[in-house]
Design a protein around this motif. Structure first.
Motif, PDB file in Angstrom:
ATOM      1  N   THR A 160      48.068  20.126  24.271  1.00 39.05           N
ATOM      2  CA  THR A 160      47.235  20.091  25.503  1.00 39.05           C
ATOM      3  C   THR A 160      46.952  21.378  26.175  1.00 39.05           C
ATOM      4  O   THR A 160      45.942  21.753  26.524  1.00 39.05           O
ATOM      5  CB  THR A 160      47.891  19.349  26.584  1.00 39.05           C
ATOM      6  OG1 THR A 160      48.200  17.839  26.132  1.00 39.05           O
ATOM      7  CG2 THR A 160      47.263  19.335  28.153  1.00 39.05           C
ATOM      8  N   ILE A 161      47.991  22.214  26.129  1.00 38.37           N
ATOM      9  CA  ILE A 161      47.854  23.855  26.640  1.00 38.37           C
ATOM     10  C   ILE A 161      47.149  24.465  25.742  1.00 38.37           C
ATOM     11  O   ILE A 161      46.753  25.596  26.198  1.00 38.37           O
ATOM     12  CB  ILE A 161      49.364  24.397  26.987  1.00 38.37           C
ATOM     13  CG1 ILE A 161      50.214  24.671  25.596  1.00 38.37           C
ATOM     14  CG2 ILE A 161      49.829  23.309  27.932  1.00 38.37           C
ATOM     15  CD1 ILE A 161      51.246  25.148  26.181  1.00 38.37           C
ATOM     16  N   THR A 163      44.202  23.265  24.527  1.00 37.78           N
ATOM     17  CA  THR A 163      42.898  22.842  24.834  1.00 37.78           C
ATOM     18  C   THR A 163      42.160  23.380  26.008  1.00 37.78           C
ATOM     19  O   THR A 163      42.837  23.751  27.312  1.00 37.78           O
ATOM     20  CB  THR A 163      42.964  21.505  25.180  1.00 37.78           C
ATOM     21  OG1 THR A 163      43.463  20.538  23.938  1.00 37.78           O
ATOM     22  CG2 THR A 163      41.296  20.777  25.174  1.00 37.78           C
ATOM     23  N   GLU A 165      40.256  24.316  29.294  1.00 38.26           N
ATOM     24  CA  GLU A 165      40.130  23.457  30.370  1.00 38.26           C
ATOM     25  C   GLU A 165      41.112  22.493  30.786  1.00 38.26           C
ATOM     26  O   GLU A 165      40.837  21.262  31.454  1.00 38.26           O
ATOM     27  CB  GLU A 165      38.697  22.847  30.550  1.00 38.26           C
ATOM     28  CG  GLU A 165      37.405  23.954  30.452  1.00 38.26           C
ATOM     29  CD  GLU A 165      36.213  23.459  30.449  1.00 38.26           C
ATOM     30  OE1 GLU A 165      35.905  22.320  30.792  1.00 38.26           O
ATOM     31  OE2 GLU A 165      35.236  24.190  30.486  1.00 38.26           O
ATOM     32  N   HIS A 166      42.342  22.669  30.054  1.00 35.83           N
ATOM     33  CA  HIS A 166      43.179  21.780  30.508  1.00 35.83           C
ATOM     34  C   HIS A 166      43.800  21.631  31.986  1.00 35.83           C
ATOM     35  O   HIS A 166      43.418  22.843  32.518  1.00 35.83           O
ATOM     36  CB  HIS A 166      44.658  21.719  29.622  1.00 35.83           C
ATOM     37  CG  HIS A 166      45.339  23.252  29.779  1.00 35.83           C
ATOM     38  ND1 HIS A 166      46.280  23.208  30.723  1.00 35.83           N
ATOM     39  CD2 HIS A 166      45.084  24.337  29.036  1.00 35.83           C
ATOM     40  CE1 HIS A 166      46.732  24.554  30.391  1.00 35.83           C
ATOM     41  NE2 HIS A 166      45.955  25.309  29.505  1.00 35.83           N
ATOM     42  N   VAL A 174      44.690  29.415  28.483  1.00 37.14           N
ATOM     43  CA  VAL A 174      44.960  28.440  27.287  1.00 37.14           C
ATOM     44  C   VAL A 174      45.949  29.141  26.355  1.00 37.14           C
ATOM     45  O   VAL A 174      45.912  30.427  25.826  1.00 37.14           O
ATOM     46  CB  VAL A 174      43.681  28.287  26.635  1.00 37.14           C
ATOM     47  CG1 VAL A 174      43.920  27.749  25.143  1.00 37.14           C
ATOM     48  CG2 VAL A 174      42.541  27.727  27.226  1.00 37.14           C
ATOM     49  N   GLY A 357      52.485  13.092  27.135  1.00 33.98           N
ATOM     50  CA  GLY A 357      51.477  13.507  28.208  1.00 33.98           C
ATOM     51  C   GLY A 357      51.598  13.156  29.464  1.00 33.98           C
ATOM     52  O   GLY A 357      51.409  14.041  30.376  1.00 33.98           O
TER      53      GLY A 357
END
Length: 436
Positions: A160-161, A163, A165-166, A174, A357
């Motif tokens: 997730t981090i 990616t 624009e998380h 990022v 998540g």
């Protein structure tokens, strides 16, 4: 020593751990009462949180049911059954079976958690058909490898981090996997666990007179329905050409996904792979449907329990209880100890919010500002939350449901052994996060 330690743990769990359905009902009540007492929520507000969130995991529930069913269909196909039985046939001792199933589970779970759950359980069954070994410990060993998943290639928090624009990108930017999954501290933790988990499982092996064996005939896969061409539709049901036209089309799609589109491995892709391999390897639609009818029997726990966990998650998140719980640990942390307390808090939250998540969405707004204020290493804090989420899966029966369904056991049969692993792996992970 570990064998002696595992005996009271197994007896304790067998006596007092309720069925996972009872467990989720008790967790629902605990979460609701805590939201009212700690957060000052009214009963009506808690009821609304619970009811509004009850169906939030429907997509995930279907994915998990497909993990079970497609994995079962793939493993029951004649080629895979011969492969698993052949590999199991190379093992000559109960101890060797325990070590091998643990190693296979760890490797598969590091690649993808859904893959690891299914492969470990199916291989355990194949081993039990060949070797006389305590079936409870064998299945527990297959499940224990799952603890590494969040430090592996499919870890939801590090991915997730990484990616663009998380949801926390404005605060931390990022963060690439070189700083999380492939960071030295994480690689060392994985390497130590790869050695210790199989060793601990092997040392817990009870003597034969205390072992719970299973009759190999009970684990035998059902024979396929004989072809009966008494009606025109039967030719389609037993048509390998029809199955292969669709099955190979699905495999070509996957080849395009991986080779030409640089696609990744996620739960949907794993299920797609299992399903279309099963279609091809069963050869006929009738054989696949017979396997489906057998595999679906174990899915009842997933269908009935996952909505309750969605309701618990809603109570924890919407009432502010999960945030307060995380904040409590952060308040006593320093820059050097924040990773440890993040790990412990994530482990506690995971009992009520068993979703990597979802847990990151709850804890990141608390942990990241604390890390910035204290000057702690942000990638390490993120991985501490990830490892805490994975760690208490050894206690929380939520993720064990597919494994138990495939193996035909109950949570109380394996969780005593998992409790010992919980204590040992917890020390290893905590030391790795704070010392390395």
């Amino acid at each position: 020593m570990l064998r002696v330690l595992s005996r009271p743990a197994v007896r304790l769990v067998e006596r007092y751990l309720p069925d996972p359905y009872i467990f989720v009902l008790l967790l629902t009540l605990v979460a609701a009462i805590a939201a009212m007492v700690v957060e000052g929520q009214t009963p009506q507000a808690v009821m609304r949180y619970w009811g509004d969130g009850f169906w939030d995991l429907l997509k995930f529930s279907m994915q998990m049911l497909l993990v079970l069913v497609t994995g079962f269909m793939l493993a029951s196909s004649p080629p895979v059954r011969r492969l698993l039985d052949g590999l199991a046939g190379r093992v000559s001792s109960a101890g060797g079976a325990i070590v091998l199933v643990t190693v296979v589970s760890i490797m598969a779970s590091w690649i993808n958690w859904g893959f690891g759950l299914v492969v470990g359980a199916l291989f355990a069954k194949a081993l039990a058909r060949q070797i006389r070994v305590d079936y409870r410990l064998l299945v527990a060993s297959a499940y224990s490898g799952f603890v590494v998943w969040h430090g592996g290639l499919a870890g939801s928090i590090p991915l997730t981090i990484a990616t663009p624009e998380h949801f926390m990108a404005d605060s931390i930017g990022v963060i690439g996997t070189s700083d999380t999954i492939f960071a030295l501290f994480n690689v060392v933790i994985l390497a130590v666990l790869f050695v210790v988990i199989p060793l601990v499982n092997r040392l817990m092996l009870p003597p034969e007179d205390e072992s719970v064996m299973v009759d190999a005939e009970q684990l035998a896969e059902p024979e396929p329905t004989p072809a009966n061409f008494d009606r025109p539709a039967a030719y389609l049901e037993h048509s390998a050409i029809l199955a292969w036209l669709v099955g190979f089309a699905g495999l070509f799609f996957l080849a395009d996904h991986f080779l030409l589109q640089d696609g990744g491995l996620n739960l949907n892709v794993v299920n797609f792979l299992f399903l279309f391999l099963a279609i091809v390897l069963h050869r006929t639609p009738r054989a696949l449907l017979d396997s489906l009818n057998e595999g679906i029997k174990g899915g009842a726990g997933i269908v009935i329990q996952f909505p309750f966990y969605a309701g618990i998650m809603a109570i924890m998140v919407d009432s502010g209880l999960a945030e307060s719980l995380s904040q409590m640990f952060v308040s006593i942390a320093s820059a050097d100890t924040l990773a440890f307390w993040s790990f412990i808090s994530a482990g506690v939250v995971n009992v009520f919010v068993p979703s990597g998540g979802g847990q990151w969405a709850v804890q990141a707004p608390v942990m990241i500002p604390a890390a910035q204020e204290l000057g702690a290493d942000i990638p390490r804090i993120a991985m501490a939350v990830a490892w805490g989420d994975a760690w208490t899966n050894l206690l929380q029966p939520f993720w064990a449901l597919p494994v138990l369904a495939i193996a035909g056991l109950k949570a109380k049969d394996i969780m005593g052994f998992c409790l010992v692993q919980l204590l040992i792996t917890g020390v290893i992970i905590a030391v790795g996060l704070t010392v390395l």
